[in-house]
Design a protein around this motif. Structure first.
Motif, PDB file in Angstrom:
ATOM      1  N   ILE A  71      63.931  35.538 -24.046  1.00  0.00           N
ATOM      2  CA  ILE A  71      64.443  34.214 -23.689  1.00  0.00           C
ATOM      3  C   ILE A  71      63.884  33.209 -24.686  1.00  0.00           C
ATOM      4  O   ILE A  71      62.669  32.976 -24.746  1.00  0.00           O
ATOM      5  N   GLY A  72      64.756  32.638 -25.477  1.00  0.00           N
ATOM      6  CA  GLY A  72      64.326  31.706 -26.505  1.00  0.00           C
ATOM      7  C   GLY A  72      65.387  30.668 -26.790  1.00  0.00           C
ATOM      8  O   GLY A  72      66.289  30.426 -25.978  1.00  0.00           O
ATOM      9  N   ARG A  73      65.318  30.079 -27.963  1.00  0.00           N
ATOM     10  CA  ARG A  73      66.252  29.028 -28.336  1.00  0.00           C
ATOM     11  C   ARG A  73      67.541  29.620 -28.906  1.00  0.00           C
ATOM     12  O   ARG A  73      67.518  30.632 -29.609  1.00  0.00           O
ATOM     13  N   THR A  74      68.646  28.951 -28.622  1.00  0.00           N
ATOM     14  CA  THR A  74      69.929  29.369 -29.184  1.00  0.00           C
ATOM     15  C   THR A  74      69.869  29.407 -30.703  1.00  0.00           C
ATOM     16  O   THR A  74      70.417  30.320 -31.334  1.00  0.00           O
ATOM     17  N   ALA A  75      69.179  28.437 -31.299  1.00  0.00           N
ATOM     18  CA  ALA A  75      69.072  28.385 -32.759  1.00  0.00           C
ATOM     19  C   ALA A  75      68.379  29.620 -33.318  1.00  0.00           C
ATOM     20  O   ALA A  75      68.724  30.090 -34.416  1.00  0.00           O
ATOM     21  N   THR A  76      67.421  30.148 -32.582  1.00  0.00           N
ATOM     22  CA  THR A  76      66.729  31.360 -33.023  1.00  0.00           C
ATOM     23  C   THR A  76      67.681  32.532 -33.062  1.00  0.00           C
ATOM     24  O   THR A  76      67.712  33.307 -34.027  1.00  0.00           O
ATOM     25  N   TRP A  77      68.490  32.688 -32.002  1.00  0.00           N
ATOM     26  CA  TRP A  77      69.431  33.806 -31.962  1.00  0.00           C
ATOM     27  C   TRP A  77      70.516  33.647 -33.021  1.00  0.00           C
ATOM     28  O   TRP A  77      70.940  34.637 -33.624  1.00  0.00           O
ATOM     29  N   ASP A  78      70.946  32.420 -33.265  1.00  0.00           N
ATOM     30  CA  ASP A  78      71.962  32.195 -34.282  1.00  0.00           C
ATOM     31  C   ASP A  78      71.457  32.561 -35.676  1.00  0.00           C
ATOM     32  O   ASP A  78      72.195  33.135 -36.482  1.00  0.00           O
ATOM     33  N   GLN A  79      70.173  32.247 -35.947  1.00  0.00           N
ATOM     34  CA  GLN A  79      69.643  32.533 -37.278  1.00  0.00           C
ATOM     35  C   GLN A  79      69.392  34.031 -37.476  1.00  0.00           C
ATOM     36  O   GLN A  79      69.349  34.522 -38.605  1.00  0.00           O
ATOM     37  N   ALA A 120      71.447  36.413 -36.192  1.00  0.00           N
ATOM     38  CA  ALA A 120      72.745  37.100 -36.243  1.00  0.00           C
ATOM     39  C   ALA A 120      73.179  37.300 -37.698  1.00  0.00           C
ATOM     40  O   ALA A 120      72.909  36.447 -38.554  1.00  0.00           O
ATOM     41  N   PRO A 121      73.867  38.395 -38.016  1.00  0.00           N
ATOM     42  CA  PRO A 121      74.253  39.489 -37.108  1.00  0.00           C
ATOM     43  C   PRO A 121      73.199  40.574 -36.976  1.00  0.00           C
ATOM     44  O   PRO A 121      73.445  41.596 -36.355  1.00  0.00           O
ATOM     45  N   GLY A 122      72.022  40.358 -37.561  1.00  0.00           N
ATOM     46  CA  GLY A 122      70.988  41.371 -37.499  1.00  0.00           C
ATOM     47  C   GLY A 122      71.141  42.352 -38.658  1.00  0.00           C
ATOM     48  O   GLY A 122      71.987  42.185 -39.531  1.00  0.00           O
ATOM     49  N   PRO A 123      70.319  43.393 -38.714  1.00  0.00           N
ATOM     50  CA  PRO A 123      69.263  43.702 -37.757  1.00  0.00           C
ATOM     51  C   PRO A 123      68.056  42.780 -37.920  1.00  0.00           C
ATOM     52  O   PRO A 123      67.969  42.043 -38.902  1.00  0.00           O
ATOM     53  N   LEU A 124      67.146  42.841 -36.945  1.00  0.00           N
ATOM     54  CA  LEU A 124      65.904  42.096 -37.015  1.00  0.00           C
ATOM     55  C   LEU A 124      64.907  42.947 -37.802  1.00  0.00           C
ATOM     56  O   LEU A 124      64.523  44.030 -37.367  1.00  0.00           O
ATOM     57  N   ARG A 125      64.507  42.455 -38.963  1.00  0.00           N
ATOM     58  CA  ARG A 125      63.632  43.218 -39.859  1.00  0.00           C
ATOM     59  C   ARG A 125      62.188  42.772 -39.680  1.00  0.00           C
ATOM     60  O   ARG A 125      61.907  41.575 -39.562  1.00  0.00           O
ATOM     61  N   VAL A 126      61.260  43.734 -39.679  1.00  0.00           N
ATOM     62  CA  VAL A 126      59.839  43.462 -39.498  1.00  0.00           C
ATOM     63  C   VAL A 126      59.064  44.106 -40.638  1.00  0.00           C
ATOM     64  O   VAL A 126      59.295  45.269 -40.988  1.00  0.00           O
ATOM     65  N   LEU A 148      70.189  44.317 -32.928  1.00  0.00           N
ATOM     66  CA  LEU A 148      70.173  43.320 -31.858  1.00  0.00           C
ATOM     67  C   LEU A 148      70.842  43.828 -30.583  1.00  0.00           C
ATOM     68  O   LEU A 148      70.581  43.307 -29.497  1.00  0.00           O
ATOM     69  N   SER A 149      71.658  44.863 -30.703  1.00  0.00           N
ATOM     70  CA  SER A 149      72.317  45.422 -29.515  1.00  0.00           C
ATOM     71  C   SER A 149      71.310  46.047 -28.551  1.00  0.00           C
ATOM     72  O   SER A 149      71.625  46.263 -27.377  1.00  0.00           O
ATOM     73  N   LEU A 150      70.076  46.341 -29.026  1.00  0.00           N
ATOM     74  CA  LEU A 150      69.046  46.907 -28.165  1.00  0.00           C
ATOM     75  C   LEU A 150      68.317  45.838 -27.352  1.00  0.00           C
ATOM     76  O   LEU A 150      67.525  46.166 -26.476  1.00  0.00           O
ATOM     77  N   VAL A 155      52.067  36.216 -36.798  1.00  0.00           N
ATOM     78  CA  VAL A 155      53.412  36.611 -37.218  1.00  0.00           C
ATOM     79  C   VAL A 155      54.150  35.367 -37.689  1.00  0.00           C
ATOM     80  O   VAL A 155      54.115  34.322 -37.023  1.00  0.00           O
ATOM     81  N   VAL A 156      54.814  35.473 -38.830  1.00  0.00           N
ATOM     82  CA  VAL A 156      55.558  34.330 -39.385  1.00  0.00           C
ATOM     83  C   VAL A 156      56.982  34.765 -39.710  1.00  0.00           C
ATOM     84  O   VAL A 156      57.255  35.939 -39.973  1.00  0.00           O
ATOM     85  N   TRP A 157      57.891  33.793 -39.672  1.00  0.00           N
ATOM     86  CA  TRP A 157      59.269  34.042 -40.088  1.00  0.00           C
ATOM     87  C   TRP A 157      59.334  33.977 -41.610  1.00  0.00           C
ATOM     88  O   TRP A 157      58.936  32.981 -42.217  1.00  0.00           O
ATOM     89  N   LYS A 158      59.845  35.031 -42.223  1.00  0.00           N
ATOM     90  CA  LYS A 158      60.103  35.013 -43.659  1.00  0.00           C
ATOM     91  C   LYS A 158      61.521  34.505 -43.934  1.00  0.00           C
ATOM     92  O   LYS A 158      61.787  33.920 -44.988  1.00  0.00           O
ATOM     93  N   SER A 159      62.411  34.784 -42.992  1.00  0.00           N
ATOM     94  CA  SER A 159      63.780  34.278 -43.046  1.00  0.00           C
ATOM     95  C   SER A 159      64.309  34.328 -41.626  1.00  0.00           C
ATOM     96  O   SER A 159      63.574  34.679 -40.690  1.00  0.00           O
ATOM     97  N   GLY A 160      65.588  34.012 -41.446  1.00  0.00           N
ATOM     98  CA  GLY A 160      66.136  33.973 -40.105  1.00  0.00           C
ATOM     99  C   GLY A 160      66.121  35.288 -39.371  1.00  0.00           C
ATOM    100  O   GLY A 160      66.128  35.318 -38.138  1.00  0.00           O
ATOM    101  N   SER A 161      66.102  36.405 -40.090  1.00  0.00           N
ATOM    102  CA  SER A 161      66.102  37.719 -39.445  1.00  0.00           C
ATOM    103  C   SER A 161      64.966  38.604 -39.950  1.00  0.00           C
ATOM    104  O   SER A 161      65.008  39.820 -39.784  1.00  0.00           O
ATOM    105  N   HIS A 162      63.949  38.005 -40.540  1.00  0.00           N
ATOM    106  CA  HIS A 162      62.833  38.775 -41.113  1.00  0.00           C
ATOM    107  C   HIS A 162      61.508  38.193 -40.621  1.00  0.00           C
ATOM    108  O   HIS A 162      61.172  37.051 -40.898  1.00  0.00           O
TER     109      HIS A 162
END
Length: 367
Positions: free
Chosen positions: A59-67, A69-75, A85-87, A160-167
């Motif tokens: 549960i977070g901000r809509t802006a977080t989910w938008d940034q 998309a479309p995934g995947p979420l890379r770590v 993101l389907s998981l 943990v820091v954001w490197k980009s919208g999905s990283h």
């Protein structure tokens, strides 16, 4: 509302789940306030939860989910992975808390009051709520405000820091630690084989107080305006943090606080090592920290963005202990005052030089 993900079986009361075998996973885990830490945990735990039939809701901000998309979420950092993101069930409303057996609070302590209201409205009595917030007092506050819920202390030692919208990038080390309960035993078994396993402790307060000593670098970093590694390269900034640590340890001693080391070195040794010449410190001890060159503390990021800081649950905890034990903490008090002044300023006040900090804190320019 929910934006993605699967819908699993209906919620069963916590008491029924609590009485089952410890290796039975919860039906639904919700991570409230899912920013960098929450999404990092979600990315690592998603496959294990999916395999066990556990719904994992972030549960977070809509802006977080938008940034994202479309995934995947890379770590990266630690165990690298890419999570589809389907998981994950990504939601932007506290209504997504409905039916959760287990809730993790992954936001900052500045959002505590809002979360208490959301939990009261959407989470059933006896649900286990795990606080991953910095400091010691948020857990006590939660227990007083939500007496019918099982409140469990947690401690996240890494950044943990954001490197980009999905990283997402993990920029420091350590194991996620939780108080040992039936619920956390089940969670630990569920995520044991993931990149973020859980360390269980009978009493987490000593670790929380140990981490608080590390977090006391936050106001120094926020006032420097520099990335953490760059700040630590300068001996005068290290001298400020050393003085903060030395004073906090004296307060702990006076207040008879039981604490445990978090990290490879004891703060009683660290506050001395910080005073080493730059050539020695930077070529040896600083390299051991493996800090990301661009990483800043959360308080520094909040200050730069004009957001309220966590000064009340970090530095001000030392001030409360000092008052209770009849001792003084003038250096920490001065840092708290400087942070409050910066928060109240209509515009950013700019970074404070080492000379300005040393003079304000009345620290000698000599060794």
């Amino acid at each position: 509302m929910s934006r993605r993900g699967i819908r699993l079986s209906p919620y069963e009361p916590w008491a029924a789940w609590e009485n089952t075998r410890l290796n039975t996973p919860p039906r639904k885990i919700a991570i409230l306030g899912a920013g960098a830490i929450g999404c990092f945990l979600g990315a690592h735990w998603a496959s294990a939860c999916h395999a066990a039939g556990t719904q994992l809701t972030l549960i977070g901000r809509t802006a977080t989910w938008d940034q994202m998309a479309p995934g995947p979420l890379r770590v990266s950092g630690g165990v690298p992975l890419q999570t589809q993101l389907s998981l994950l069930d990504l939601a932007d409303s506290p209504a997504a808390l409905d039916g959760a057996d287990l809730v993790l609070l992954a936001h900052k302590s500045t959002g505590l009051e809002r979360s208490i209201q959301q939990l009261s409205a959407h989470v059933a009595d006896d649900t286990t709520i795990i606080s991953l917030m910095n400091g010691v007092s948020p857990v006590d506050h939660l227990r007083a405000a939500l007496p019918r819920h099982h409140i469990v202390a947690g401690m996240v030692p890494f950044n943990v820091v954001w490197k980009s919208g999905s990283h997402l990038h993990r920029s420091s080390t350590g194991d996620l630690a939780l108080e040992r309960t039936c619920a956390t035993e089940a969670l630990a078994q569920l995520v044991a084989a993931t990149g973020v396993p859980v360390q269980l402790c009978p009493d987490l307060k000593p670790l929380q107080y140990g981490k608080l000593l590390l977090n006391l670098i936050n106001p120094v970093n926020a006032l420097s305006g520099l990335p953490l590694r760059e700040m630590l390269c300068q001996r005068d900034y290290r001298r400020v943090y050393a003085a903060v640590l030395r004073e906090a340890l004296s307060v702990y001693d006076a207040a008879h606080i039981q604490w445990r080391r978090v990290g490879p070195l004891s703060p009683r040794l660290v506050h001395r090592l910080l005073l080493l010449p730059d050539a020695v410190f930077n070529s040896t001890l600083l390299n051991l920290q493996k800090l990301d060159p661009e990483s800043m503390t959360s308080m520094a990021a909040d200050m730069a963005a004009g957001r309220p800081t966590e000064i009340d649950t970090l530095t001000n905890e030392i001030l409360r202990l000092a008052e209770q034990s009849g001792t003084a903490a003038p250096i920490n008090a001065s840092l708290s005052e400087l942070i409050r002044q910066a928060e109240a300023a209509p515009h950013p006040t700019g970074a404070r030089s080492t000379q300005s900090l040393l003079e304000h804190l009345r620290l000698s320019h000599e060794c």
